[in-house]
Design a protein around this motif. Structure first.
Motif, PDB file in Angstrom:
ATOM      1  N   GLN A  32     -25.723  28.689 -36.990  1.00 44.90           N
ATOM      2  CA  GLN A  32     -25.949  28.934 -38.424  1.00 44.90           C
ATOM      3  C   GLN A  32     -25.426  27.765 -39.249  1.00 44.90           C
ATOM      4  N   ARG A  35     -27.720  24.867 -39.021  1.00 49.70           N
ATOM      5  CA  ARG A  35     -28.935  25.079 -39.844  1.00 49.70           C
ATOM      6  C   ARG A  35     -28.643  24.748 -41.304  1.00 49.70           C
ATOM      7  N   GLN A  38     -28.197  21.049 -41.858  1.00 49.61           N
ATOM      8  CA  GLN A  38     -29.411  20.236 -41.642  1.00 49.61           C
ATOM      9  C   GLN A  38     -30.123  19.933 -42.958  1.00 49.61           C
ATOM     10  N   GLY A 130     -35.298  19.691 -36.952  1.00 52.40           N
ATOM     11  CA  GLY A 130     -34.410  20.767 -37.404  1.00 52.40           C
ATOM     12  C   GLY A 130     -33.069  20.699 -36.691  1.00 52.40           C
ATOM     13  N   SER A 207     -34.689  24.317 -32.810  1.00 50.55           N
ATOM     14  CA  SER A 207     -35.997  23.696 -33.064  1.00 50.55           C
ATOM     15  C   SER A 207     -36.506  22.947 -31.834  1.00 50.55           C
TER      16      SER A 207
END
Ligand code: NAD
Length: 501
Positions: A32, A35, A38, A130, A207
């Motif tokens: 998390q 993410r 990113q 990603g 990803s």
């Protein structure tokens, strides 16, 4: 208390340090965080990200010896080899991509043909993929994940690394290096553990997974990744052939075979694993190989800086090598030197071993040995040599040795491998401009080079129509005008080939 992984120095069998194994819950939190990070990392753009890589490069240039010693201690390779094959190429990768990636990742115009006359244009923009999972082996614990991390980060991805359970401390070292260079929190993280946490990472709907390791694990990862259609790059094993032609420089080829067969104790995916030498020069070649093999200085690389060959990684890898040698001997191979563990060294050492009278009925010629064993077989014609080289489940790298470069190049084109070198072996991994990867059971996808960077981006096509035509000729309703338009297109295709290709 958290489960722990203890890193062992393979040269002494002594524990060095430990890390806590990452739990599944911790992993989900790390994903998390990666993410969230990113989006900000991508939004910084290449120019915003570049200073981090420049700082990283400067730091490594100052501290390369310390990093090399760290690698040596955990992996067992000589400290000079750690500079040669781990730290120096990694610095070069940082410098290469921090200079070149801006150009490579800039929008690329697509020269569309007929439709450009209707006011259209197309281009590709390269977006980060990603959050990438990088799962790495122990044999080049630093250089392999590090170069992939750099390619990923430079393109605006964030990364979660799962280092091998045999070399977990390198995860701490890479974290320390990136922290020192100031990389933002969450851009790079590490999960620790064996295949179980690796499998959780593959399931975590990242990803993409960039995997380097054995064929067996590669298969498992690909099957698991298929559940979520997570794309994978697989950099797997090798059984690399070396072909020595009649006109080769025998002394140079022998030195090359000894280095590329034994460096890193033969634990390189692109090691010379089988040698095919023209029958007419075989005896001279073997005599030279023996001379250089006997000169190899084996031992603990931290004790003595002029050690050529360190220890292998662990008893499991040692026993694979021993079994291959036993199998070959039982089927008629002759051990010219080596073939056992050195009695005077305490770590996981195996003597550099040269075998002759070998053939493709033996594991040592067909399965990845991944140890310091150099089996040498003669061939009669170049066609035979090419057939023998291609008679393998693997296709990672290969080499051809000859003074006649044109002839060697023509043979190189007939060998199935991701890289074929002429008059050298392995070392192109250290040239970031050149692609790395294989086919058949050696995997698929490429890392390094301009082509390799493309694994770390999602090319998105943008198409623009600037003609402001109220109704395009291919839109509804289909009528006579549509037919006229199609006839015109066919007419153009027939007569004006320059418009179509
Ligand atoms: P391995 O397959 O045993 O392990 C590689 C990594 O995968 C480790 O981090 C391991 O913990 C992890 N792993 C194991 N099971 C997993 C699972 N089910 N899901 C996810 N991750 C899992 O390989 P190894 O012994 O560490 O490395 C040696 C192999 O790597 C050799 O075959 C060598 O040829 C290959 N290799 C290939 C290249 C290349 O560039 N093609 C480079 C180096 C090494």
């Amino acid at each position: 208390m958290a489960e722990q992984l203890v890193a062992i120095n393979p040269s002494t069998q002594e524990p060095i340090d430990h890390v806590d194994v990452t739990t599944k819950e911790e992993l989900l939190g790390i994903v998390q965080k990666a993410r969230n990070a990113q989006r900000t990392w991508e939004a910084m753009g290449f120019d915003g990200r570049k200073p981090f890589f420049d700082r990283l490069s400067s730091y490594l240039l100052e501290h390369y010896e310390e990093v090399a010693r760290f690698i040596s201690r955990e992996n067992g390779k000589p400290y000079l080899e750690a500079i040669l094959a781990e730290v120096y190429p990694s610095i070069d990768v940082v410098n290469y991509y921090s200079k070149r990636a801006k150009k490579l990742l800039a929008d690329k115009k697509i020269p569309i043909r007929v439709f450009k006359f209707m006011g259209k244009k197309s281009y590709i923009t390269f977006k980060p993929v990603g959050v990438l999972g990088i799962i790495s082996p122990w044999n080049y614990p630093f250089a392999i994940p590090f170069s992939e991390i750099i390619m990923a980060l430079v393109a605006g991805n964030t990364v979660i690394l799962k280092p091998s359970e045999l070399t977990p401390l390198i995860g701490k070292k890479i974290t320390e290096l990136l922290d020192t260079a100031g990389f933002p929190d969450g851009v790079f993280s590490v999960v620790y553990g064996d295949g179980k946490i690796g499998a959780e990472l593959v399931k975590a709907q990242l990803s993409k997974i960039i995997f380097t390791g054995s064929v067996a694990t590669g298969r498992r990862i690909m099957a698991a990744a298929a559940e979520n259609l997570t794309p994978v790059v697989l950099e797997l094993g090798g059984k690399d052939p070396m072909i020595v032609l009649k006109d080769a420089d025998i002394d140079m080829s022998a030195r090359g075979a000894v280095w590329a067969g034994f460096m890193n104790s033969g634990q390189t995916c692109a090691s010379v694993e089988r040698v095919y030498v023209d029958e007419t020069i075989k005896d001279q070649f073997v005599e030279r190989v023996m001379k250089y093999t006997k000169e190899i200085r084996q031992g603990d690389m931290l004790e003595n800086e002029s050690t050529d060959m360190g220890s292998m990684i662990d008893p499991r890898q040692l026993s694979i090598v021993e079994n291959h040698v036993k199998d070959a001997e039982a089927k008629g191979a002759k051990i010219l030197t080596g073939g056992s563990r050195p009695a005077d060294l305490h770590g996981f050492f195996y003597k550099p071993t040269v075998l002759v009278n070998v053939d493709h009925s033996m594991q040592v010629m067909t399965d990845e040995t991944f140890g310091p064993v150099l089996p040498i077989m003669g061939f009669k014609t170049e066609d035979d040599a090419i057939k023998l080289a291609n008679d393998s489940r693997y296709a990672l790298t290969a080499s051809v040795w000859s003074r006649d470069i044109k002839r060697a190049e023509s043979i190189a084109r007939k060998i199935v491998a991701g890289t074929v070198t002429i008059n050298d072996h392995i070392m192109t991994y250290g040239i970031p401009e050149t692609p790395w990867g294989g086919s058949k059971e050696s995997g698929f996808g490429r890392t390094h080079s301009d082509i390799g960077l493309m694994e770390f981006v999602e090319p998105a096509h943008i198409h623009v129509d600037r003609a402001w035509i109220k109704k395009k000729p291919w839109w509804y309703p289909y009528d006579k005008k549509t037919l006229l338009f199609l006839r015109a297109m066919i007419w153009l295709t027939k007569r004006a080939k320059f418009l179509v290709g």
